[in-house]
Design a protein around this motif. Sequence first.
Motif, PDB file in Angstrom:
ATOM      1  N   ILE A  56      -2.750   1.549   8.667  1.00  0.00           N
ATOM      2  CA  ILE A  56      -2.967   0.654   7.529  1.00  0.00           C
ATOM      3  C   ILE A  56      -1.754   0.707   6.602  1.00  0.00           C
ATOM      4  O   ILE A  56      -1.248   1.778   6.274  1.00  0.00           O
ATOM      5  N   SER A  57      -1.302  -0.461   6.197  1.00  0.00           N
ATOM      6  CA  SER A  57      -0.285  -0.543   5.155  1.00  0.00           C
ATOM      7  C   SER A  57      -0.683  -1.654   4.201  1.00  0.00           C
ATOM      8  O   SER A  57      -1.212  -2.685   4.615  1.00  0.00           O
ATOM      9  N   VAL A  58      -0.480  -1.411   2.933  1.00  0.00           N
ATOM     10  CA  VAL A  58      -0.767  -2.399   1.908  1.00  0.00           C
ATOM     11  C   VAL A  58       0.567  -2.898   1.380  1.00  0.00           C
ATOM     12  O   VAL A  58       1.422  -2.106   0.982  1.00  0.00           O
ATOM     13  N   CYS A  71      -3.562  -5.994   3.541  1.00  0.00           N
ATOM     14  CA  CYS A  71      -3.959  -4.678   4.020  1.00  0.00           C
ATOM     15  C   CYS A  71      -3.944  -4.795   5.536  1.00  0.00           C
ATOM     16  O   CYS A  71      -4.944  -5.145   6.159  1.00  0.00           O
ATOM     17  N   GLY A 100      -8.263   1.356   2.678  1.00  0.00           N
ATOM     18  CA  GLY A 100      -8.526  -0.007   3.105  1.00  0.00           C
ATOM     19  C   GLY A 100      -9.175  -0.839   2.020  1.00  0.00           C
ATOM     20  O   GLY A 100      -9.086  -0.530   0.833  1.00  0.00           O
ATOM     21  N   VAL A 101      -9.842  -1.913   2.402  1.00  0.00           N
ATOM     22  CA  VAL A 101     -10.484  -2.831   1.472  1.00  0.00           C
ATOM     23  C   VAL A 101     -11.807  -2.223   1.013  1.00  0.00           C
ATOM     24  O   VAL A 101     -12.633  -1.839   1.827  1.00  0.00           O
ATOM     25  N   LEU A 111      -7.599  -2.561  -2.566  1.00  0.00           N
ATOM     26  CA  LEU A 111      -6.902  -2.254  -1.323  1.00  0.00           C
ATOM     27  C   LEU A 111      -6.317  -0.869  -1.532  1.00  0.00           C
ATOM     28  O   LEU A 111      -5.315  -0.700  -2.209  1.00  0.00           O
ATOM     29  N   VAL A 113      -4.831   2.894  -0.500  1.00  0.00           N
ATOM     30  CA  VAL A 113      -4.153   3.785   0.437  1.00  0.00           C
ATOM     31  C   VAL A 113      -3.750   5.080  -0.254  1.00  0.00           C
ATOM     32  O   VAL A 113      -3.146   5.936   0.346  1.00  0.00           O
TER      33      VAL A 113
END
Length: 126
Positions: A56-58, A71, A100-101, A111, A113
């Motif tokens: 996961i990357s925002v 996200c 995450g969301v 969002l 992280v």
Amino acid sequence: MISEARIGRGSQKVIASVVGLLCFFIIATAIPSGVLMMSAALVAAIALLTVSVLRISVTIEATGQNLTVKCRPFYSKTIPLQDIVDASPAPSSSMIEGFGVRYLGQRTWGLLVGGPAIVLETPSRT
């Protein structure tokens, strides 16, 4: 691109360790019970989901007219700049809040992280 954040290395190690132990336990208990194939499929599904979560990357990207919050690989939202009523710093998030969301209550979505945070307010949501 304005900002990009990923799950921290320490958190990745904790998640991977817990999931690894869970997968080992599933396989170890499946061998004597005779459900190895079904358990192996479950372990594979858990491993794929875990890899997705660990990746996961925002990101926050701005153009002349829009702000895009992503996200990856699960969510993307484009907000017209004219719809942003307010932007302000927010308390940092940590592993406790999850990744995450997330629905945070009171018209608020996050969002997450871990790390620094900002609050964007539009007429319909925060």
